[in-house]
Enzyme design. Structure first.
Site, short mmCIF file in Angstrom:
data_model
loop_
_atom_site.label_atom_id
_atom_site.label_comp_id
_atom_site.label_asym_id
_atom_site.label_seq_id
_atom_site.Cartn_x
_atom_site.Cartn_y
_atom_site.Cartn_z
N LEU A 97 0.83 -1.21 0.00
CA LEU A 97 0.00 0.00 0.00
C LEU A 97 0.85 1.25 0.00
O LEU A 97 0.41 2.32 -0.40
CB LEU A 97 -0.92 0.00 1.23
CG LEU A 97 -1.94 -1.12 1.27
CD1 LEU A 97 -2.60 -1.21 2.64
CD2 LEU A 97 -2.99 -0.93 0.18
N ASN A 101 9.32 5.99 5.79
CA ASN A 101 10.74 6.04 6.15
C ASN A 101 11.20 4.80 6.88
O ASN A 101 12.37 4.47 6.88
CB ASN A 101 11.01 7.24 7.05
CG ASN A 101 11.03 8.52 6.24
OD1 ASN A 101 11.16 8.49 5.03
ND2 ASN A 101 10.89 9.64 6.92
N GLY A 103 9.57 1.59 6.91
CA GLY A 103 9.13 0.26 6.50
C GLY A 103 7.98 0.33 5.51
O GLY A 103 7.69 1.38 4.94
N LYS A 120 1.58 -3.19 8.82
CA LYS A 120 2.70 -2.26 8.72
C LYS A 120 3.93 -2.88 9.34
O LYS A 120 3.89 -3.29 10.50
CB LYS A 120 2.33 -0.97 9.43
CG LYS A 120 3.45 0.04 9.42
CD LYS A 120 2.95 1.38 9.86
CE LYS A 120 4.02 2.43 9.65
NZ LYS A 120 3.48 3.76 9.73
N ASP A 211 2.89 13.36 14.44
CA ASP A 211 3.24 13.16 13.03
C ASP A 211 2.04 13.43 12.13
O ASP A 211 1.69 12.62 11.27
CB ASP A 211 3.76 11.72 12.84
CG ASP A 211 4.57 11.55 11.56
OD1 ASP A 211 4.95 12.58 10.95
OD2 ASP A 211 4.83 10.40 11.17
#
Ligand SMILES: Nc1ncnc2c1ncn2[C@@H]1O[C@H](COP(=O)(O)OP(=O)(O)O)[C@@H](O)[C@H]1O
Ligand SMILES: [Mg+2]
Length: 381
Positions: A97, A101, A103, A120, A211
């Site tokens: 998908l 930075n 993975g 993820k 983030d």
């Protein structure tokens, strides 16, 4: 493939039934393949770290599907009381998908239940003793249950990677939609969703996001807008394998200044409000909002953020929208509004009362992107 039949899978260190699925592993044995980030089609053999699932999930393991279901060796129990017979090797891997930075994110399907997930993989540089801390810290994700936050299913480790299982959002992230025609009321609805998510994290979980950026705002064709990738684990943050730091910065000026001076904590929720302002503008204008000359050079970009004029929305948006982003992008963090003030702002306060066809807009935009592909900004030097 993880879905290969007849191969036992084990979720390392899974806890007892009904509790978090987070666990410590690292003992799966055998070499693991490096992540090379190349997109792979389903059925492709070998190479990807995800192929190691056959090693890390076995009959003693379980995956906790939030409040909905607990996957374990013998089946999946739904909170309704329904139970499925299941094999842990019933996962099917689909396309990558995206890649960040730290993975890759891959779509997977648990075939018997039809539950699609985004998986993820985060590469870490740490010794095994830190894994337990991270697992404990990630447990907070099970409490992040909100319509504005991506659903979390569980986390586990293998070797030096942590794997997070989360809700798959089938329309992707907001950056993909930036630059499509974004009508004012749609932009307001997206913004309200982000603010509501940030407020939930702050009020209910006592955390800031850290983030906020378009790729961490996910959408689906049902019209939902949800936040992901908020910082729940200090140890995870400290352990990230920082291999590629070249990216567009959504950091507030006080955070940039603080980090450059080595301050431990130089920012607060107000810094997320700054990042929100930039995210809203990027969605409207279609690209990272600072001038192109800052795209290619990290130093120029950070200087522009700290010392330059803050960007603004295009003229086509209302005064209320302009006032909203201006308030978010004040250099003085103390002057930025709180989440409640943002929800009460002239721009957002009537959002709840409005019918906004988000699903329709997302469908149209996905169609538009087929003929107008997104152009990625070049990586920073
Ligand atoms: N739950 C999800 N559903 C669908 N797509 C996702 C999901 N999580 C992440 N993605 C996609 O994967 C990409 C990479 O994510 P990530 O590794 O967090 O890096 P970044 O957020 O920096 O782009 C994102 O840009 C997004 O498009
Ligand atoms: Mg992300």
């Amino acid at each position: 493939m993880a879905a290969r039949r007849g191969v036992g899978m084990r979720l390392p260190g899974s806890g007892d039934a009904g509790s978090s699925s987070s666990g410590v592993g690292g003992d799966s044995g055998g070499p693991r393949s490096p992540t090379n980030g190349a997109a792979r089609s389903p059925g492709q053999q070998g190479g990807t770290p995800f192929s190691n699932f056959r090693k890390i999930v076995d009959p003693s393991g379980r995956l906790n599907f939030a409040q909905k279901a607990v996957l374990h060796a013998d089946g999946v129990d739904f909170s309704s009381g329904a139970s499925f017979k299941i094999k842990m090797d019933d996962f099917e891997l689909f396309e990558e998908l995206g890649k960040g930075n730290y993975g890759t994110v891959q779509k997977v399907l648990h075939r018997p239940t039809g539950v699609e997930m985004a998986l993820k993989e985060i590469r870490l540089e740490l010794d095994d003793s830190k894994l337990k801390t991270i697992v404990t810290e990630l447990d907070i994700l099970h409490r992040a249950v909100s319509p504005w936050i991506i659903e979390f299913y569980g986390a586990f480790f293998v070797e030096s990677c942590v794997y997070l299982c989360m809700q798959f959002m089938n329309a992707g992230s907001l950056d993909f939609f930036a630059g499509c025609d974004v009508p004012e009321l749609v932009l307001a609805r997206i913004t309200k969703s982000i603010v509501a998510g940030l407020k939930f994290l702050k009020d209910e979980l006592r955390i800031m996001h850290r983030d906020v950026k378009p790729t961490n705002v996910l959408l689906n064709t049902a019209g939902q807008v949800r936040l992901c990738d908020f910082g729940v684990s200090g140890q995870l943050d400290r352990s990230l394998a920082k291999t590629n730091i070249g990216c567009q910065s959504y950091m507030a000026p006080e955070r940039i200044k603080g980090e450059s001076q080595g301050a431990v904590i130089s920012y607060s929720a107000a810094s997320d409000v700054w990042s929100l302002g930039l995210t809203v503008i990027e969605t409207a204008v279609g690209h990272y909002p600072y001038p192109p000359e800052t795209y290619s050079n990290v130093f120029a970009q950070l200087t522009a953020i700290v010392h330059g004029e803050a960007p603004t929305l295009p003229d086509s948006y209302s005064d209320a929208a302009h006032a909203f982003v201006e308030s978010c992008l004040q250099k003085d963090a103390a002057r930025r509004p709180t989440y409640q003030q943002l929800l009460d702002s002239e721009w957002l306060r009537d959002d709840d009362k409005r019918e906004v066809d988000m699903a329709g807009w997302i469908a149209t935009s996905l169609e538009y992107r087929k003929t107008h592909p997104k152009i990625q900004a070049p990586a920073l030097a």
